[in-house]
Design an enzyme around this catalytic site. Structure first.
Site, PDB file in Angstrom:
ATOM      1  N   GLY B 148       0.824  -1.194   0.000  1.00 30.21           N
ATOM      2  CA  GLY B 148       0.000   0.000   0.000  1.00 30.21           C
ATOM      3  C   GLY B 148       0.863   1.251   0.000  1.00 30.21           C
ATOM      4  O   GLY B 148       2.072   1.211   0.243  1.00 30.21           O
ATOM      5  N   CYS B 149       0.215   2.370  -0.282  1.00 31.12           N
ATOM      6  CA  CYS B 149       0.950   3.626  -0.396  1.00 31.12           C
ATOM      7  C   CYS B 149       1.460   4.091   0.964  1.00 31.12           C
ATOM      8  O   CYS B 149       2.657   4.354   1.130  1.00 31.12           O
ATOM      9  CB  CYS B 149       0.085   4.677  -1.066  1.00 31.12           C
TER      10      CYS B 149
END
Lengths: 342, 342, 342, 342
Positions: B148-149
């Site tokens: 994920g970011c």
């Protein structure tokens, strides 16, 4: 490899030139000058360039620009006209991204720019660097006047209509909207974030410096003087110009066909399908002008929508497009960036 | 040439994958699927791709993804877990940009993501694709769970401290700010321009899906469970994540040296000079995490500032970095974009 | 009617003071001074005031401020300390919106503000104008030091925890995000729209002028020195501060009840229901601090979210709140604006 | 006190009506309906209203709107035409902020709005609520069609020229730019922050629903059919419309004098001094249209710049202005907000 120097590398057109030249493949960047920041690594001022550029800003005097094949002036107006002469005499070709050589009529230039021209004799030699109009002359030019951002978007949008002789030439209207980077990277109150953010306004309605440049360009193509109302606006974008152009048709014509035909060989112009509305973000970071042509309610008024990235096709990218022509390279070498969206 | 397919090409990670793959040089993009938009030319939905991509979105069923060497899932959570099995069985390698394979503990995953996992057996096979931690395992992986970011920005920032064993592990704090594109390209009220513009807020303070992912990653590196408070915020950026990380030092250490040493071989991490403050725009469009480490007032609290472009190092770029490792290419091939500034 | 003057009316706190005073009902605005713009109608510089204000900026020397009941200094740091003395001697009460009288320790002030203090004797007389802490002292004050924007959001957020004695005081963390108007209306490169727009960054991590002010305020309430890490960030908002505060609980407590109880009489603080996330736009243009308190995963770390409009509760509105107290008016007279949303 | 109900209170015009009515002084807000959110406190959906509004959204059926003196419809198009009849029959006056009663020619309306009209007989009774044109009729109206946002800015800008008979009527041009709140508070992709942010585009060039409304209004004033090209654009503002209007002069005239004279009694129109450029932020939150008139290079083309807040003078504020006229109150009661700047 073409040896290239940049005079005035601390502004937005300077950093954009560097970004684009890094991916060009045919140039060696030998100097980026800044009187004020001499000694500072370029990548310290612009951390986006960390890992790509080892140069420091150098003092213009000590930069040996005479050994370059080409020097870009990414300076405020009034600098290139003082420094281009000695470079040209040394055999260096010059592209000025400022306005010093854009207007052929020196008196007109002096009126709009509020200074005496230091090199009026160079104005006559300079080639106006709009490749979609002047490619042949640019190929052999020693000194190129890179067009302004508004003038690029407006001229490219009107060209097919004027060339085809299908509109009234006395009452053209160019309603233009610019992102704030068009005002440059200088400390001013009116372009602060809290002033320009969440705000929209026109400016310079009574007269803007790009008006005579656009009029000159369109009149040359038309072979007669054109009448133009030009209203620039500031919009809360970082990059981008949207020109909405209005003209009165005097004969019936297949507008879509006309535009597609006119630009079918153009490397950096994209005519959208009928009914389209180009967005500024569709050209963000790229050297392309996208446009669409409309005839609302099948009436007499033709509407052209033309968008560019003011820092690319409106400045640094177009300068490189001119460089490519001057040095016999493919016109769009180094200019095939995919726009950043979103 | 690596034959590549993209499942779910109408979102922001999809269009970003396409943009980056276009400049990669070692891949052939053979299909971009979308159930909903099948038949529409990709460049009609994303005019930024006009002139670069001739493909139309294709129906996933008819796309012959089985003939690809690699398929990226740029889909919502819960899709890849249903479709990866048959691709893997056909010998296709898979990188999932969604969350389906990120959490090893399937029960934990099901709790946070609110659905049953369709392929728990694949979770064990999947390699967590954070190249700065897992490069070796990624090289031989068949199935990669792209991080994920937020987890990318947070883990990269804490790593050197945890590896060096110099901080208390029970009370880490990650105060994170994300641009709105992190919420994806789906119609929702809270990410409308008039809602998210000129506005700043925290969300998910009581618990966010990226919390277990970050905890898992940091705990693996630490060799013990870590305690983490994670507070995400929405900020009016289009792209960008800024993680501000806090930890309590338990031993004195040359923090700057530690960070520079830790990342000296990292292709996609840039440790800024002492005293720096990384800006999100300095990584806009680029696959790099820039960071700086501070120790305010020489106290016990260390502060790490870590920025990425959520769509690049936080998604599509990191996926390509993983692909490069999986196919024996240079880690940053196709990932040397100069960030767009301004 | 209270006769009011404003010294330095061309900045954002100046125009905001005027906007708020126009609706107050109990004041007469007699002079707005500006050395540089003397003679220009106020409504010419700020067209938002057309139809509301007939005053022109006047020269400070000729403005007869001595006849006012109250003078606000909306000036840069270092002006009020030179001019307040003569006004006070003339019986005029003074509220300084700048930092000149905020720090009791003059040496500390001189260190952080980089100048010698012109009126150290006045510092001792000045009352720190945070009404939620100092209402009694403010009522009888002749000279009020209006708090900084960050210090307001941070102190109000931490107050209930410190008063209740339920947190460790050695390691408070204040992660703060400010809109760009907090930097004032002065021409600077780093707050230009193309610099601050679509960008997020921390600044001043090694030390910011608001740090000693916050520490002083919290330490007074705590009755002992507190340890604080303060990290300010610039976010692309025009107005708004969001403070995210972290502290370690040392005893179990009903946090929601604590906050609601603490602020139940406060006219300008709004404690949101449990689980809420205050947005900066929910206070846009209004003199209110909204906050929420969280205890993620029922752990030891308490998280407080506190938002204000930096120009209102963080500056001009709070100054009027102080004025109301000083003149025996209802605390929120003229401060009941409904926030502008969206 | 006027008893007022709002049908459809969850959109931007709804919350803006509430904000403005709160400060009106002559109304009692008795119900705000929402079928979807019935039961939810209004201030929970819009925290900006906390402390000001105790109402919850109510179901339209159970809201007893029949006891109101006035009901505002802040609904999508097509709702008021179904519900107004029974209210009118009950003696309730109605102001529709949507488009249902704006176009006299029902067939024309049905063509542009794509539905059958449910109450064509009411269209004839409805008064078009542009107070600067129709004040007398509005005063005695039972049913008012509140004008659209673009039509307000455009009609007010052209009115003095048309009334004076000094322009050609066959080729008017209205180049209009709107903030994104004009698209309403509904979940759609094209108005997401990452789509509409840092982006500028035209839309609906071939035909927009506000075109027939503007044409109808201008033709009535002109006493003949006018030809109009109308090009709307979306600009990254939250609030604000900027109309740039072009017309060809057919006789010489003192334009500045004409405009000042025309609007000298208008409570909610502000003609700026010669040479001015109105900014959208100068009307943010306020019920005023500011405008300036230019004649560039003393040519035949007149340029009018006209700005409004689309949610105030373009919607909710104008509706209250109409209410004031209908109930014999001062025209600008409750509408003297000072615009929020910056």
């Amino acid at each position: 490899m073409i040896k290239v120097g940049i005079v005035g590398g601390t502004g937005y057109t300077g950093v954009e030139l560097i970004r684009l030249l890094l991916g060009h493949g045919g140039v060696e960047l030998t100097a980026v000058t800044s009187r004020k920041e001499a000694g500072m690594p370029v990548a310290e001022m612009f951390p986006s360039l960390r890992g790509f550029v080892d140069l420091a800003f150098s003092d213009p005097e000590s930069s040996d620009l005479n050994r370059c094949d080409l020097v870009f002036f990414a300076t405020p107006n009034g600098i290139a006209m003082q420094q281009a002469r000695s470079l040209l005499d040394a055999g260096v070709r010059v592209i000025d991204l400022a306005a010093d050589f854009r207007i052929s009529d020196v008196q007109e230039w002096e009126k709009w720019y509020g200074m005496s021209h230091a090199s009026p004799e160079l104005v006559a030699q300079a080639v106006y660097g709009l490749p979609e109009v002047n490619a042949e002359a640019i190929r052999s030019a020693r000194l190129v006047a890179n067009p302004g951002c508004y003038p690029t978007a407006v001229q490219l949008g009107f060209l097919p209509l004027i060339k085809a002789g299908v509109i009234e030439l006395d009452s053209l209207i160019a309603d233009c909207k610019s992102g704030v980077s068009g005002a440059g990277r200088k400390a001013e109150v009116h372009t602060l974030f809290p002033e320009a953010g969440d705000n929209f306004k026109a400016y310079g309605v009574s007269g803007h410096r790009h008006l005579p440049e656009i009029r000159q360009g369109l009149s040359r193509v038309a072979g007669q003087s054109v009448g133009l109302t030009f209203v620039p606006h500031l919009t809360p974008l970082i990059r981008g110009i949207h020109a909405t152009l209005y003209a009165r048709l005097k004969s019936d014509v297949d507008l879509q066909g006309l535009y597609e035909q006119h630009y079918k060989e153009a490397a950096c112009v994209d005519v959208l399908p009928k009914g389209s509305h180009p967005e500024t973000r569709s050209v963000r970071g790229a050297n392309v002008c996208r446009m669409a042509v409309h005839r609302p309610q099948a009436g007499d008024t033709v509407v052209v929508l033309s968008v560019i990235d003011n820092l690319v096709k409106g400045a640094a990218g177009q300068a490189i497009q001119n460089m490519n022509l001057m040095f016999g390279l493919p016109e769009s070498q180094g200019l095939r960036q995919v726009p950043l969206l979103p």
